[in-house]
Motif scaffolding. Structure first.
Motif, PDB file in Angstrom:
ATOM      1  N   VAL A 150     156.947  36.976  36.207  1.00  0.00           N
ATOM      2  CA  VAL A 150     157.436  36.080  37.262  1.00  0.00           C
ATOM      3  C   VAL A 150     157.962  34.791  36.637  1.00  0.00           C
ATOM      4  N   LYS A 151     157.264  34.278  35.626  1.00  0.00           N
ATOM      5  CA  LYS A 151     157.679  33.029  34.963  1.00  0.00           C
ATOM      6  C   LYS A 151     158.914  33.227  34.089  1.00  0.00           C
ATOM      7  N   ASP A 152     159.022  34.388  33.431  1.00  0.00           N
ATOM      8  CA  ASP A 152     160.153  34.678  32.542  1.00  0.00           C
ATOM      9  C   ASP A 152     161.295  35.251  33.385  1.00  0.00           C
ATOM     10  N   LYS A 153     162.243  34.416  33.705  1.00  0.00           N
ATOM     11  CA  LYS A 153     163.302  34.820  34.616  1.00  0.00           C
ATOM     12  C   LYS A 153     164.468  35.520  33.931  1.00  0.00           C
ATOM     13  N   SER A 154     164.399  35.735  32.616  1.00  0.00           N
ATOM     14  CA  SER A 154     165.561  36.283  31.915  1.00  0.00           C
ATOM     15  C   SER A 154     165.340  37.654  31.301  1.00  0.00           C
ATOM     16  N   GLY A 155     164.150  38.211  31.375  1.00  0.00           N
ATOM     17  CA  GLY A 155     163.849  39.454  30.673  1.00  0.00           C
ATOM     18  C   GLY A 155     164.625  40.652  31.197  1.00  0.00           C
ATOM     19  N   GLU A 156     165.058  41.521  30.263  1.00  0.00           N
ATOM     20  CA  GLU A 156     165.733  42.768  30.618  1.00  0.00           C
ATOM     21  C   GLU A 156     164.712  43.722  31.257  1.00  0.00           C
ATOM     22  N   GLY A 157     165.107  44.402  32.295  1.00  0.00           N
ATOM     23  CA  GLY A 157     164.240  45.383  32.952  1.00  0.00           C
ATOM     24  C   GLY A 157     163.050  44.737  33.640  1.00  0.00           C
ATOM     25  N   ARG A 158     163.130  43.453  33.850  1.00  0.00           N
ATOM     26  CA  ARG A 158     162.026  42.675  34.422  1.00  0.00           C
ATOM     27  C   ARG A 158     161.623  43.198  35.807  1.00  0.00           C
ATOM     28  N   PHE A 159     162.609  43.414  36.664  1.00  0.00           N
ATOM     29  CA  PHE A 159     162.299  43.831  38.029  1.00  0.00           C
ATOM     30  C   PHE A 159     161.717  45.247  38.076  1.00  0.00           C
ATOM     31  N   ARG A 160     162.208  46.135  37.208  1.00  0.00           N
ATOM     32  CA  ARG A 160     161.660  47.488  37.156  1.00  0.00           C
ATOM     33  C   ARG A 160     160.193  47.438  36.722  1.00  0.00           C
ATOM     34  N   ARG A 161     159.906  46.639  35.688  1.00  0.00           N
ATOM     35  CA  ARG A 161     158.521  46.529  35.197  1.00  0.00           C
ATOM     36  C   ARG A 161     157.626  45.883  36.251  1.00  0.00           C
ATOM     37  N   MET A 162     158.135  44.876  36.965  1.00  0.00           N
ATOM     38  CA  MET A 162     157.341  44.242  38.023  1.00  0.00           C
ATOM     39  C   MET A 162     157.009  45.265  39.109  1.00  0.00           C
ATOM     40  N   HIS A 163     157.977  46.124  39.447  1.00  0.00           N
ATOM     41  CA  HIS A 163     157.740  47.162  40.444  1.00  0.00           C
ATOM     42  C   HIS A 163     156.658  48.134  39.953  1.00  0.00           C
ATOM     43  N   GLU A 164     156.728  48.533  38.683  1.00  0.00           N
ATOM     44  CA  GLU A 164     155.719  49.428  38.107  1.00  0.00           C
ATOM     45  C   GLU A 164     154.334  48.792  38.153  1.00  0.00           C
ATOM     46  N   LEU A 165     154.278  47.494  37.815  1.00  0.00           N
ATOM     47  CA  LEU A 165     152.990  46.787  37.828  1.00  0.00           C
ATOM     48  C   LEU A 165     152.436  46.675  39.242  1.00  0.00           C
ATOM     49  N   LYS A 166     153.296  46.433  40.213  1.00  0.00           N
ATOM     50  CA  LYS A 166     152.844  46.344  41.606  1.00  0.00           C
ATOM     51  C   LYS A 166     152.251  47.683  42.054  1.00  0.00           C
ATOM     52  N   SER A 167     152.893  48.778  41.651  1.00  0.00           N
ATOM     53  CA  SER A 167     152.375  50.106  42.007  1.00  0.00           C
ATOM     54  C   SER A 167     151.027  50.359  41.342  1.00  0.00           C
TER      55      SER A 167
ATOM     56  N   ILE B 264     138.370  49.429  35.122  1.00  0.00           N
ATOM     57  CA  ILE B 264     139.355  49.215  36.183  1.00  0.00           C
ATOM     58  C   ILE B 264     139.612  47.726  36.377  1.00  0.00           C
ATOM     59  N   ARG B 265     138.553  46.932  36.404  1.00  0.00           N
ATOM     60  CA  ARG B 265     138.726  45.481  36.590  1.00  0.00           C
ATOM     61  C   ARG B 265     139.472  44.854  35.418  1.00  0.00           C
ATOM     62  N   THR B 266     139.179  45.320  34.208  1.00  0.00           N
ATOM     63  CA  THR B 266     139.871  44.808  33.023  1.00  0.00           C
ATOM     64  C   THR B 266     141.352  45.163  33.097  1.00  0.00           C
ATOM     65  N   ARG B 267     141.659  46.398  33.454  1.00  0.00           N
ATOM     66  CA  ARG B 267     143.066  46.803  33.558  1.00  0.00           C
ATOM     67  C   ARG B 267     143.770  46.006  34.658  1.00  0.00           C
ATOM     68  N   LEU B 268     143.098  45.791  35.771  1.00  0.00           N
ATOM     69  CA  LEU B 268     143.686  45.009  36.862  1.00  0.00           C
ATOM     70  C   LEU B 268     143.975  43.579  36.406  1.00  0.00           C
ATOM     71  N   ARG B 269     143.047  42.994  35.673  1.00  0.00           N
ATOM     72  CA  ARG B 269     143.254  41.645  35.157  1.00  0.00           C
ATOM     73  C   ARG B 269     144.470  41.617  34.224  1.00  0.00           C
ATOM     74  N   ASN B 270     144.582  42.620  33.350  1.00  0.00           N
ATOM     75  CA  ASN B 270     145.728  42.689  32.435  1.00  0.00           C
ATOM     76  C   ASN B 270     147.044  42.886  33.185  1.00  0.00           C
ATOM     77  N   VAL B 271     147.029  43.703  34.220  1.00  0.00           N
ATOM     78  CA  VAL B 271     148.229  43.913  35.042  1.00  0.00           C
ATOM     79  C   VAL B 271     148.637  42.594  35.694  1.00  0.00           C
ATOM     80  N   ASN B 272     147.663  41.858  36.221  1.00  0.00           N
ATOM     81  CA  ASN B 272     147.965  40.577  36.872  1.00  0.00           C
ATOM     82  C   ASN B 272     148.532  39.561  35.878  1.00  0.00           C
TER      83      ASN B 272
END
Length: 192
Positions: free
Chosen positions: A24-41, A9-17
């Motif tokens: 957050v740094k890559d401001k141009s990626g396609e589907g970026r906001f959807r993936r960020m939402h998935e990661l937050k969940s 769990i800790r390893t997966r959390l670290r990878n998610v972070n």
């Protein structure tokens, strides 16, 4: 939760972070906001899993707060005593750290009365000979494990005292004679 499950769990959390920070740094990626939402969940779910495990260490963190009395009662009867003691305190705050586990109520015909918890720590069960060679000290949900260990040890002829320590702050505030009667200086073999 097993150590390997915690590690996963800790390893997966670290990878998610890490992935989230990269997005957050890559401001141009396609589907970026959807993936960020998935990661937050996913991060919220992982944190909830860790929170259950972290509760066992929470009381240790609370104990470093000056003036806070931390209670970790072992069963419903000790909880009632801890609650009554906490609300009687007028000079500072108290915290009751309760378990989500289904803990048994101790048989108080076999063990000392729960009212003794008001002193912060007490002899729950004495060595059969009355002369312990070692002391088991437990608090909260760990007391059930200590009770089972005490039963096995005493059945095997080992002279062990069992101490319940729901509130170290209240135990430390007792007079020297009481503290020494529960935890004699002459008995250095202790497991907590």
């Amino acid at each position: 939760m097993s150590p390997s499950e915690l590690f996963a769990i800790r390893t997966r959390l670290r990878n998610v972070n890490v992935e989230f920070s990269a997005l957050v740094k890559d401001k141009s990626g396609e589907g970026r906001f959807r993936r960020m939402h998935e990661l937050k969940s996913e991060r919220a779910e992982l944190m909830a899993l860790l929170a259950g495990d972290a509760l066992s260490g929470m009381s240790a963190s609370l104990r470093i707060i000056p003036g806070l009395d931390v209670w970790r009662p072992a069963d419903g009867l000790e909880t009632a005593v801890a609650w009554a003691s906490a609300i009687q305190r007028k000079d500072g705050p108290s915290a009751l750290c309760l378990s989500r586990q289904n803990l048994p109520t101790l048989d108080r015909t076999k063990f000392a009365p729960a009212v003794n918890a008001a002193r912060g720590g007490y002899i729950l069960a004495e060595a059969p000979s009355g002369k312990p060679a070692a002391i088991l000290i437990a608090t909260g949900s760990e007391l059930d494990i200590a009770v089972k260990a005490w039963e096995q040890l005493t059945a095997g002829g080992v002279q062990v005292r069992l101490v319940s320590m729901p509130c170290t702050e209240w135990f430390d505030a007792q007079d020297d004679a009481y503290r020494a009667s529960v935890l004699p200086h002459s008995i250095t073999a202790r497991v907590a």
